[in-house]
Motif scaffolding. Structure first.
Motif, short mmCIF file in Angstrom:
data_model
loop_
_atom_site.label_atom_id
_atom_site.label_comp_id
_atom_site.label_asym_id
_atom_site.label_seq_id
_atom_site.Cartn_x
_atom_site.Cartn_y
_atom_site.Cartn_z
N UNK A 19 -19.26 -17.83 -8.05
CA UNK A 19 -19.10 -16.66 -8.91
C UNK A 19 -19.36 -15.38 -8.11
N UNK A 20 -20.43 -15.39 -7.33
CA UNK A 20 -20.79 -14.21 -6.54
C UNK A 20 -19.70 -13.90 -5.52
N UNK A 21 -19.19 -14.93 -4.85
CA UNK A 21 -18.10 -14.72 -3.89
C UNK A 21 -16.90 -14.06 -4.56
N UNK A 22 -16.56 -14.57 -5.75
CA UNK A 22 -15.40 -14.04 -6.47
C UNK A 22 -15.64 -12.60 -6.92
N UNK A 23 -16.83 -12.34 -7.47
CA UNK A 23 -17.17 -10.99 -7.94
C UNK A 23 -17.16 -9.99 -6.77
N UNK A 24 -17.79 -10.37 -5.68
CA UNK A 24 -17.84 -9.48 -4.52
C UNK A 24 -16.45 -9.17 -3.99
N UNK A 25 -15.62 -10.21 -3.89
CA UNK A 25 -14.28 -9.99 -3.36
C UNK A 25 -13.45 -9.15 -4.31
N UNK A 26 -13.49 -9.48 -5.60
CA UNK A 26 -12.66 -8.74 -6.56
C UNK A 26 -13.05 -7.26 -6.60
N UNK A 27 -14.35 -6.97 -6.76
CA UNK A 27 -14.77 -5.58 -6.91
C UNK A 27 -14.72 -4.80 -5.60
N UNK A 28 -14.53 -5.51 -4.48
CA UNK A 28 -14.38 -4.81 -3.20
C UNK A 28 -12.96 -4.33 -2.98
N UNK A 29 -11.99 -4.88 -3.76
CA UNK A 29 -10.60 -4.50 -3.54
C UNK A 29 -10.04 -3.57 -4.61
N UNK A 30 -10.82 -3.32 -5.68
CA UNK A 30 -10.34 -2.37 -6.68
C UNK A 30 -11.03 -1.02 -6.46
N UNK A 31 -10.36 0.03 -6.87
CA UNK A 31 -10.85 1.38 -6.59
C UNK A 31 -11.90 1.86 -7.59
N UNK A 32 -11.63 1.65 -8.87
CA UNK A 32 -12.51 2.20 -9.89
C UNK A 32 -13.57 1.17 -10.30
N UNK A 33 -14.75 1.30 -9.75
CA UNK A 33 -15.84 0.39 -10.08
C UNK A 33 -17.18 1.06 -9.84
#
Length: 352
Positions: free
Chosen positions: A145-159
């Motif tokens: 879960x952490x790997x997925x969350x880190x990767x996803x939120x690292x590639x989107x701009x608005x977070x």
């Protein structure tokens, strides 16, 4: 077909390493005739379904976007699909893509009523406490879960998520599960079917992962050099492992009987990759036959291979190369389950 009532179901799947849309329905002559008219449609015996290319047109045709709203809101569906496209473009493996998508979908579902750009680090902690820990899920799943969350939120701009402040759970020091050579011999000899016996034997004799065995093609067996070539496995690495003369003999007998065309081990249809589910079933059947009640998985054969090599005196550096480990620390775990040195230690109890 999107206008039909609930007589069919379409799902996104990864089949033979490709993204496809599987179409499931009870046997119906009219539906079969209609499906056969679709461009590029194929039947899969392993999926027990017809399948077509995964693209925007076909997703819209089967209303997949609307189907997904039963689980997620539309903004989360879009985010999930965009994440999938990004992973595909970056050439992540099919297994990794599935793992990441399943993990991030679980997180999205937990916060389905909250906008993505409003989710913060406190929400991640709440998710861990109220979902993962509450449901007694493993730390390895939490790491996914952490790997997925880190990767996803690292590639989107608005977070508002601060990636560096997402912490991992304390690592569990679990030993790999290892079988004795006697147990391995019983399992490998359990099947009379040459195909089933060869598949299990090749996993153990070469220390293969499940996906590595299933992705082998005919030209990956180099009988002149006595090696097996494992292509683009975990971390997109190629490697070679020695081919046992006994296994080579088994492979030749198997080839004469089955004559595979593309994959070394094919399903019921010519040119179709053997399914993971069927391979797992082969192991389960072997365990029943030899009355081994341990919860053995295919990966236990790989662990046993590495441990038996270590116990026979093979240098740890060579074992690391054979297994395809990036770090020697990963391979060193087998030193904790090897019994060769332990058996030389005399208990003080014997002197009493």
């Amino acid at each position: 077909m999107a206008e039909e009532k609930v007589t069919w179901r379409a799902d996104l799947v990864i089949h033979n390493g490709q993204n496809r849309i599987a179409i499931y329905f009870k046997k119906d002559i009219d539906l079969i005739a209609r499906v056969k008219k679709l461009t590029g449609v194929k039947w899969s015996q392993s999926l027990k379904a017809w399948h077509i290319a995964d693209n925007k047109k076909n997703r819209e045709r089967f209303n997949l976007r609307i189907e997904k709203t039963q689980d997620l809101s539309l903004d989360k569906v879009d985010a999930l699909l965009n994440f999938e496209q990004w992973l595909l473009a970056k050439r992540y493996s099919s297994n990794t893509i599935k793992t990441y998508l399943d993990a991030i979908k679980s997180f999205f579902k937990f916060y389905d009523n909250k906008a993505l750009d409003k989710i913060d680090n406190a929400d991640v902690i709440v998710y861990h406490n109220e979902f993962i820990l509450k449901n007694k899920l493993s730390s390895s799943y939490q790491n996914q879960i952490i790997n997925a969350i880190k990767l996803y939120f690292s590639i989107i701009k608005e977070t508002v998520i601060v990636i560096e402040k997402i912490h991992r759970p304390k690592r569990e020091n679990l030993l790999p599960n290892v079988l004795s050579k006697e147990e391995i011999k019983e399992i490998l000899n359990a099947h009379g079917n040459i195909k089933h016996k060869t598949m299990l034997s090749l996993i153990y004799s070469c220390g293969l992962r499940r996906s590595e065995l299933l992705n082998l093609k005919l030209n990956d067996i180099d009988s002149n050099r006595n090696i097996v070539i494992i292509r683009q496995s975990k971390n997109k690495k190629d490697r070679i492992v020695p081919l046992s003369p006994k296994i080579l003999t088994m492979l030749r007998d198997y080839y004469i009987s089955y004559k595979p065309k593309i994959w070394l081990f094919e399903g019921q249809n010519i040119g179709e990759m053997y399914s993971e589910k069927s391979l797992q079933s082969i192991l389960k059947q072997a365990l029943v036959k030899v009355k081994i009640t341990k919860p053995v998985t295919l990966h236990w054969l790989r662990h046993s291979y590495a441990t038996h090599l270590l116990e026979s005196g093979t240098d740890l550096r060579y074992i690391q190369e054979l297994l395809g480990h990036n770090s020697s620390k990963t391979t060193e775990i087998y030193t904790h389950v090897s019994t060769k040195s332990l058996q030389q230690i005399k208990s003080p109890f014997d002197d009493l």
